[in-house]
Enzyme design. Sequence first.
Site, PDB file in Angstrom:
ATOM      1  CB  THR A   1      -9.120  -0.413  -7.357  1.00 27.44           C
ATOM      2  OG1 THR A   1      -9.052   0.757  -6.561  1.00 27.44           O
ATOM      3  CG2 THR A   1      -8.403  -1.550  -6.758  1.00 27.44           C
TER       4      THR A   1
ATOM      5  CB  THR B   1      -5.769   0.901  -6.336  1.00 29.92           C
ATOM      6  OG1 THR B   1      -6.630   1.963  -6.702  1.00 29.92           O
ATOM      7  CG2 THR B   1      -5.150   1.209  -4.990  1.00 29.92           C
ATOM      8  CB  ILE B   2      -3.166   4.859  -9.332  1.00 23.03           C
ATOM      9  CG1 ILE B   2      -3.980   4.544 -10.586  1.00 23.03           C
ATOM     10  CG2 ILE B   2      -1.750   4.373  -9.462  1.00 23.03           C
ATOM     11  CD1 ILE B   2      -3.397   5.155 -11.882  1.00 23.03           C
TER      12      ILE B   2
ATOM     13  N   GLY C   1     -13.518  -0.973  -7.190  1.00 23.53           N
ATOM     14  CA  GLY C   1     -14.830  -0.413  -6.855  1.00 23.53           C
ATOM     15  C   GLY C   1     -14.869   0.397  -5.576  1.00 23.53           C
ATOM     16  N   GLY C   2     -13.686   0.830  -5.081  1.00 17.60           N
ATOM     17  CA  GLY C   2     -13.685   1.675  -3.879  1.00 17.60           C
ATOM     18  C   GLY C   2     -14.410   0.988  -2.745  1.00 17.60           C
TER      19      GLY C   2
ATOM     20  NE  ARG D   1      -4.084   1.845   0.960  1.00 23.35           N
ATOM     21  CZ  ARG D   1      -5.069   2.164   0.137  1.00 23.35           C
ATOM     22  NH1 ARG D   1      -5.048   1.789  -1.129  1.00 23.35           N
ATOM     23  NH2 ARG D   1      -6.106   2.852   0.569  1.00 23.35           N
TER      24      ARG D   1
ATOM     25  CB  SER E   1      -7.177  -0.206   1.353  1.00 27.67           C
ATOM     26  OG  SER E   1      -7.641  -0.837   0.195  1.00 27.67           O
TER      27      SER E   1
HETATM   28  N1  GLY Z   1      -8.313   3.145  -3.304  1.00 28.69           N
HETATM   29  C1  GLY Z   1      -9.366   2.269  -3.035  1.00 28.69           C
HETATM   30  C2  GLY Z   1      -9.112   1.434  -1.841  1.00 28.69           C
HETATM   31  O1  GLY Z   1      -7.973   1.199  -1.500  1.00 28.69           O
HETATM   32  O2  GLY Z   1     -10.039   1.000  -1.207  1.00 28.69           O
END
Ligand code: GLY
Length: 567
Positions: free
Chosen positions: A376, A394-395, A468-469, A103, A447
């Site tokens: 992501t 992800t970015i 999908g956040g 991360r 996250s």
């Molecule tokens: N950036 C989305 C997450 O890490 O949940």
Amino acid sequence: MKQFISLFLILFLIISCKKSETPLANKTPKHGLITKNAMVVSARVEASKIGSDIIKKGGNAFDAMAATQLALAVAYPVAGNIGGGGFMVYRKADGEIGAIDFREKAPLAATKDMYLDEAENVIPEKSTLGVMAVGVPGSVAGVFAVHEKFGSLPIEDIIKPSIDLAMQGVIVTKKQARGLKYYQPLFLKANKDSIFLNKLWKENDTIKYPALAKTLTRIMKNGKEEFYKGETAKILVKFIQDNGGIITMEDLAKYEAKWRTPITFTYDDLKIISMSPPSSGGICLAQIMKMIEPYNLDEFGHNSIKTIQVITEAERRAYADRSFYLGDPDFVNIPGEDLISENYLKDRMRTFSFEKPTLSSEISYGDVQVIESNETTHYSIVDQLGNSVSVTTTINGGYGSKLYCSELGFFLNNEMDDFSSKPGVPNMFGVTGGEANSILPEKRMLSSMTPTIIEKSGELFMTLGTPGGSTIITSVMQTILNVHEFDMTMQEAVNAPRFHHQWLPDEIRMEPNAFDSDLIKRLKKLGYFINESNSSIIGKVDGIMVLQDKALEGGADYRGDDTAVGF
Ligand code: GLY
């Protein structure tokens, strides 16, 4: 009499045809790609093929992880990356399990109030667009840590295909062209120059990435140090600082990927292995699944009103806990065991009733007796030996901070937005956070990424995950339930319509035009707030299931350009 029989037959045919159109379970099973030995499922066919070829060449799932991660950085710049971070959960063929956290983290110069103005209001876009949104990237450290510990092929074999792909170029798909057009105004706002500014790329164009090929070549020659201490590091830091950012050489030099113990729990006869903090994925998944386990979802039916109610209420309660308790475990004390204990979760569901919703305003985080206190991407891999990995990377937002380092050829993340800029103020995914996820130098932002592997009867059963956040956790959970409770194939489970509740805002988000209008009316009548107007899909799940004969079935989400490749 004859006439009567014919009429009866016609009526019977009409009724049985109609019936077979409704529940998914009655349809002929739709399978994804089935292969005997190995498979990679990712957001782009180019990356899945590179990963699968690595295994064919004699590499294992970990070699394929490294190769697929880098190939996605080339083929899928919206989320694939070397400028971001991620998490991997693994299960080796011998049953050993583990996880790695690569991360991003906050720079040394980060401060708790860095996104607030003098009146302590959150400054719009500061944590999402441009250089101040960027966290210290972890992906290259992750790739090298995984390869060093478990890889079997030389690193040159793993990186070279991505360098070739970057030189050759990648064809723009219809969905990518649509995205590039959508993001163009933001690219213009965040950059002075970039290959994505000078031209609006269209479907079937080929984008070449020579700068990224050079960066990857240096990384191939000089290893991880190249990205964190070498020429690439120097170029990156100069670029960031020239744009007004705060990341230094010291930040890069100090970055380390961390091996973590995954969260494990059971659901019926499944053993579920998922990501531990600083992802909320594993803990929230465990909370939600343990809260719904006592209910007979298979009897209620897939996406029936009762199933939706039970899942929604469990989600509501889990996301309330997420916002209070979860953050980077190296900085905050997380009562992980308590949060997923059966007694605690039973108590959390005590206020649930089928008669009416529990309003989110009536729900807060639970009392666990603490002594102290999009977009992501995901890929799943199984190799011919039975090793499996589940990686979400992800970015953060689509194309991250939108800031593109032309000299190095990649986008930088806007992961700093995953911190809580101010308690109670929602981030770009609408989730609120508290002190546990406040900004501190070198802290990792919370996250929702939920790379997950499942065992059944002690054997590998499934590997899956999704972008999908905040909807990641609930999409992974629904896909597991679709297979386990509703007997779907991997592909059907991935295809099925999804819904989501995250405590705040107090609404059930439903994929548009995917749910029966009568069902929605009944939910509204009970008092649920429904949001179908946000016309976006929920998640893009990529999974692999081990079938009874040990063959592998891939589920590649039709919502994207996702593709399974194997042999
Ligand atoms: N950036 C989305 C997450 O890490 O949940």
